[in-house]
Design an enzyme around this catalytic site. Structure first.
Site, PDB file in Angstrom:
ATOM      1  N   ASP A 147     -65.665 -19.126   6.755  1.00 25.65           N
ATOM      2  CA  ASP A 147     -66.863 -19.142   7.586  1.00 25.65           C
ATOM      3  C   ASP A 147     -67.167 -17.767   8.162  1.00 25.65           C
ATOM      4  O   ASP A 147     -68.178 -17.596   8.831  1.00 25.65           O
ATOM      5  CB  ASP A 147     -66.720 -20.178   8.719  1.00 25.65           C
ATOM      6  CG  ASP A 147     -67.958 -21.043   8.846  1.00 25.65           C
ATOM      7  OD1 ASP A 147     -68.635 -21.257   7.834  1.00 25.65           O
ATOM      8  OD2 ASP A 147     -68.256 -21.484   9.970  1.00 25.65           O
ATOM      9  N   ASP A 443     -63.133 -32.951  15.360  1.00 26.91           N
ATOM     10  CA  ASP A 443     -62.112 -33.815  14.789  1.00 26.91           C
ATOM     11  C   ASP A 443     -62.007 -35.133  15.570  1.00 26.91           C
ATOM     12  O   ASP A 443     -62.082 -36.220  14.999  1.00 26.91           O
ATOM     13  CB  ASP A 443     -60.763 -33.095  14.735  1.00 26.91           C
ATOM     14  CG  ASP A 443     -60.429 -32.353  16.020  1.00 26.91           C
ATOM     15  OD1 ASP A 443     -61.170 -32.486  17.025  1.00 26.91           O
ATOM     16  OD2 ASP A 443     -59.415 -31.630  16.035  1.00 26.91           O
TER      17      ASP A 443
END
Length: 727
Positions: A147, A443
Site C-alpha cells: 500500500d 478486523d
C-alpha cells in the site's frame, strides 16, 4: 485413492468443554454479582445521606466509576461462561480430500504499507515462510499488497522470487520446521547447505543496499520494464495507477529441481488524492477482487507483514474445519489462529502479549458463535465476503475448486480496473461485501459483521504456534497502537452497529456481550482516572474519607471485590500458560492505558466528530534500534521520545506518590490510619505500579529516560492539582 471404513470413521477435529473452569467461573459469577449489588446499595445509601452538595457529587463520581467497572465485569462473563478447547487431526484429511492433486487452492494476502517502517526483508521472510507450507505448491498463490506503492518492495520480491526456487525445495526435502529463512539461519542449528545460507545473505544485502540508496538501479534488462511506472513523472505514494505484477507463475516457472512452485504476485492498488482509501480494509478488498479474477481460491489466508509462519502444517489444520461437509461447519466463515509474538522480554513489560485478547477470550467466544477476527493469521472462506451462509453458493462455496491455479495476465484491463480507485464507487464494497469499512479496527468490525449475517468462526490454538510476529519495544509505539484500536472501537460503539443493540439483535446475547466488552473498553478511562485521582486528592483536601473504616464490614466488601477481580484475572492468565511476572505487566499496562491511550482515544474521537482533525492509520515501526532492544531485553521502559502520553501518566504518578506520602504522614500523626486505610492502599497500589515512571523521571541517565521537559511539565500540573486540593 480408496478410503477405508476405518479412515472414514476418523474425525477431522474435536471439541471439549473446559468443565472445571466453567463450574468455577459460574460459581464465582454468582458470588461476585452479590458483592456488586451490595456495593451499589452502599453507594445509593451514601448518596441519600450525603451531608453536603460537594460530597454528594464526589460520591456520585465514585458511583460512576464502580458502575463502569461492574458493567465491564458483567460483559466479561460471556467469555467465561462456556470456554472450549479444540483439537485437529490433519492426518485424517485424505478421507475428505483424497490425493494432493484434489486439494483446494489457497490465496495468501500479505499486507505491507511502508518500506521504512516495515523493512522489505521482513516482508520477504513472511512470504517465503507461507510459500513453503506443507501444501501442494501449485495450489498456493501469495499476493503481496504494497500500500506504499514502493519500487523498493517490488525489488525485494524480485529477489525473493529467485531465492524461493532454491529455498522451497530445500525445506520440503529436508523437512525443515522453521521455514522463515531469517529464523532458520539465525538459529543455533547447523545449516546443511552453506551455499543456501550465502545465497540468502547476498539477497538480504542487495535488498538492504537498495533501501540505503532509496531507489532501484541495478536490475537486468528483462526486469527493467517492471519499474517503468516509477520512472513516470507524477508517480507518488499518494497518487499512482494500479500495479499488478506476477513474479512467479506455477504454470510457467519451477524450482531448481523442476518441481512446482507457488504463484507470487505483487500488487499496489491505485491511489488518488481525490479518493478515500479506507486504509488496510481497502487494500484487502482490492486483493480480494484481483485474486478472485487471477486465481480464485476458495480459501484465503490474511497475514500482517511481520507474522511469519512458524508451523508448515498450519494450512492443513485450518482445512480440517473448512472442508468438513457438516452443515454447521459449512457456516464457518474463518478459522482464526492466535497472534503470538517472538522477542518478548521475560516480563513483557508493555503488556503486548495481549494474552486475554488473543488467547483467553477466544476460547470463551468459541463456545458460542466463534472468536473475533484479529487481522492476521486467519483463514477465510471466500464466499463469506459475498453474502450470508443461507444464500446459494457458487463453485467455491460449499464445494471448492481444485483445478490448477491459472494466473491471468496483469495486462488484462479488467484486472487492472479491479484495483482502481473508482471501482468501488456506488457499490456495496466495504458495506455488504468484502472487508468492512466504518472503523479503524477493520478486523474486529469485519468479523463482527460476518457474525451478524449468520456466519460463525473457529479458534484454532495448536501446541506449536502457527504464526509469530514482532511487538513494539518502546512505550510510545505500544500506546499509539492501542489508541488507534480504541478510536476504531469507539467508532463502532457510538454507531448504529453498537454490539449491545445491533449485535444482540442479530447474533445472541452472549456474543453481543463479547463484542460489547471490546467496544466499550475505552470507557475504562473513567474508573482508572477517577480511582487514580479522586481518593488521592481527597486525602490532601482532608475531606471525609471516601471508603469505609478498616473496622467496618463494608471495608471487607471492597477488599473482596478487589481481590476477586484481580484473582480471577490472574487465574485465567496462568491457565493459559502465562506467568505471574507477565500478568503483573499486563494489569500495570491496563492502568497506564487508562491514563493515556484510552483517554487520548476519546479526545481524538471527539475531534473527529466536530471535524477538527482526521484520524490516520499510524504504523508501528518494525525497525529495531539496538540500544532500545538492549533496554527492552533488560526489562527497562523506553521513554526517550517526547509524547503527550508521558505527560498524563507522569502527572498521574506524581499525584499518587505525593498523596500517599502526605496521607501516610497525616494518618500516623493523627492516629487515623484506620479511617483512610483504603485510600492509602489504593494510592500505594498505584505507586507500586508507577515505579518505572518514577525511575525514568529521577533515577535513570540513559537515553531512554523521561525527557526533562516532560518531567517538569508533569510536576507542574501535579503540583497545581495537589495545591488546589490542599488549599
Amino acid at each position: 485413492m480408496g478410503i477405508t471404513p476405518e479412515i472414514e470413521a476418523l474425525p477431522l477435529h474435536k471439541l471439549d468443554l473446559d468443565a472445571p473452569r466453567i463450574i468455577f467461573n459460574r460459581i464465582h459469577a454468582v458470588m461476585y454479582s452479590c458483592g456488586i449489588l451490595a456495593l451499589l446499595y452502599h453507594h445509593i445509601v451514601r448518596l441519600w445521606n450525603a451531608p453536603t452538595i460537594p460530597s454528594f457529587f464526589v460520591f456520585l463520581t465514585m458511583l460512576v466509576a464502580d458502575v463502569v467497572l461492574a458493567f465491564q465485569w458483567a460483559l466479561t462473563q460471556s467469555f467465561r461462561w462456556r470456554p472450549v478447547r479444540r483439537q485437529e487431526f490433519p492426518e485424517n484429511l485424505p478421507r475428505v480430500i483424497g490425493e494432493e492433486s484434489e486439494f483446494p487452492k489457497l490465496d495468501v494476502f500479505v499486507c505491507t504499507a511502508d518500506p521504512y517502517k516495515e523493512p522489505p526483508i521482513g516482508v520477504v521472510n513472511t512470504a517465503l515462510s507461507v510459500m513453503a507450507f506443507d501444501y501442494p505448491s501449485e495450489k498456493i498463490s501469495v499476493y503481496v499488497s504494497d500500500d506504499g506503492g514502493s519500487e523498493l518492495t517490488l525489488f525485494a520480491f524480485l529477489e525473493a522470487a529467485k531465492f524461493a526456487r532454491h529455498w522451497l525445495p530445500f525445506c520440503k526435502e529436508n523437512k525443515i520446521v522453521d521455514r522463515c529463512p531469517e529464523v532458520y539461519f539465525g538459529s543455533n542449528a547447523v545449516c546443511s547447505s552453506p551455499e543456501l545460507r550465502e545465497m540468502y545473505e547476498v539477497m538480504k544485502a542487495r535488498i538492504e543496499r537498495v533501501m540505503e540508496l532509496g531507489r532501484v538501479e541495478e536490475v537486468c534488462e528483462a526486469e527493467e520494464g517492471m519499474f517503468k511506472l516509477w520512472r513516470v513523472q507524477g508517480f507518488t505514494r499518494q497518487d499512482h495507477p494500479p500495479v499488478i505484477q506476477p513474479l512467479l507463475q506455477s504454470e510457467k516457472d519451477s524450482d531448481v529441481g523442476g518441481g512446482k512452485i507457488p504463484n507470487l504476485i505483487y500488487l499496489s492498488r491505485e491511489k488518488s488524492r481525490t479518493h478515500h482509501h479506507h486504509f488496510k480494509a481497502g487494500a484487502l478488498n482490492a486483493l480480494l477482487r484481483v485474486s478472485g479474477r487471477m486465481s480464485d481460491a476458495p480459501f484465503i489466508l490474511t497475514l500482517d507483514c511481520d507474522m511469519y509462519s512458524n508451523d508448515p502444517g498450519t494450512a492443513l489444520r485450518a482445512l480440517c474445519y473448512l472442508v468438513d461437509d457438516d452443515q454447521e461447519m459449512q457456516r464457518v466463515a474463518y478459522v482464526q489462529f492466535p497472534q503470538l509474538f517472538r522477542g518478548l522480554n521475560k516480563q513483557a513489560i508493555y503488556g503486548c502479549e495481549y494474552k486475554r485478547l488473543f488467547q483467553i477470550n477466544p476460547t470463551g467466544m468459541d463456545g458460542f458463535q466463534g472468536t473475533s477476527y484479529v487481522g492476521t493469521g486467519c483463514f477465510f472462506r471466500r464466499r463469506a465476503f459475498y453474502g450470508s451462509p443461507s444464500l446459494p453458493s457458487g463453485n467455491n462455496g460449499n464445494g471448492y475448486s481444485t483445478s490448477v491455479t491459472n494466473i491471468r495476465s496483469s495486462d488484462d484491463q479488467d484486472v487492472q480496473h479491479l484495483a482502481s480507485c473508482s471501482y468501488e464507487d456506488d457499490t456495496s464494497w466495504g458495506h455488504q461485501v468484502g472487508f468492512r469499512y466504518g472503523s479503524l479496527v477493520e478486523d474486529y468490525f469485519t468479523g463482527y459483521r460476518l457474525k451478524c449475517e449468520g456466519w460463525r468462526s473457529i479458534f484454532c490454538n495448536p501446541e506449536r504456534p502457527a504464526f509469530l510476529g514482532d511487538v513494539p519495544i518502546n512505550l510510545a509505539d505500544a500506546l499509539s497502537q492501542n489508541e488507534r484500536w480504541d478510536v476504531g472501537l469507539l467508532e463502532v460503539t457510538l454507531s448504529k452497529y453498537n454490539p449491545l443493540v445491533f449485535g444482540v439483535k442479530n447474533m445472541s446475547l452472549p456474543m453481543g456481550m463479547c463484542y460489547g466488552h471490546y467496544a466499550f473498553s475505552p470507557f475504562y478511562a473513567l474508573p482508572v482516572i477517577i480511582y487514580g485521582l479522586l481518593p488521592q486528592i481527597s486525602l490532601l483536601a482532608r475531606i471525609p474519607p471516601l471508603f469505609p473504616k478498616a473496622s467496618s464490614p463494608c471495608f471487607y466488601l471492597y477488599a473482596y471485590l478487589f481481590v476477586g477481580a484481580y484473582g480471577q484475572d490472574l487465574l485465567d492468565f496462568l491457565c493459559e500458560r502465562g506467568t505471574l511476572q507477565r500478568w503483573w505487566s499486563d494489569q500495570r499496562m491496563w492502568m497506564i492505558r487508562g491514563t493515556s491511550s484510552y483517554l487520548f482515544a476519546f479526545i481524538q474521537f471527539s475531534f473527529k466528530l466536530i471535524g477538527v482533525s482526521g484520524i490516520g492509520f499510524n504504523l508501528t515501526t518494525k525497525i529495531i534500534d539496538e540500544d532500545e532492544r538492549k533496554r527492552y531485553d533488560q526489562g527497562v521502559f523506553e521513554f526517550g521520545a517526547a509524547s503527550p502520553y508521558f505527560i498524563s501518566m507522569g502527572t498521574f504518578a506524581l499525584v499518587n506518590i505525593i498523596s500517599f506520602t502526605l496521607g501516610l504522614v497525616q494518618g500516623l500523626l493523627l492516629k487515623s490510619i484506620g479511617e483512610v486505610l483504603a485510600q492509602l492502599l489504593i494510592s500505594g497500589f498505584v505507586v507500586v505500579n508507577c515505579w518505572p515512571i518514577y525511575e525514568a523521571m529521577i533515577l535513570r541517565t540513559d537515553k531512554g529516560r523521561m525527557p526533562s521537559r516532560t518531567t517538569i511539565l508533569s510536576a507542574m500540573i501535579a503540583s497545581v492539582l495537589c495545591c488546589a486540593a490542599a488549599a
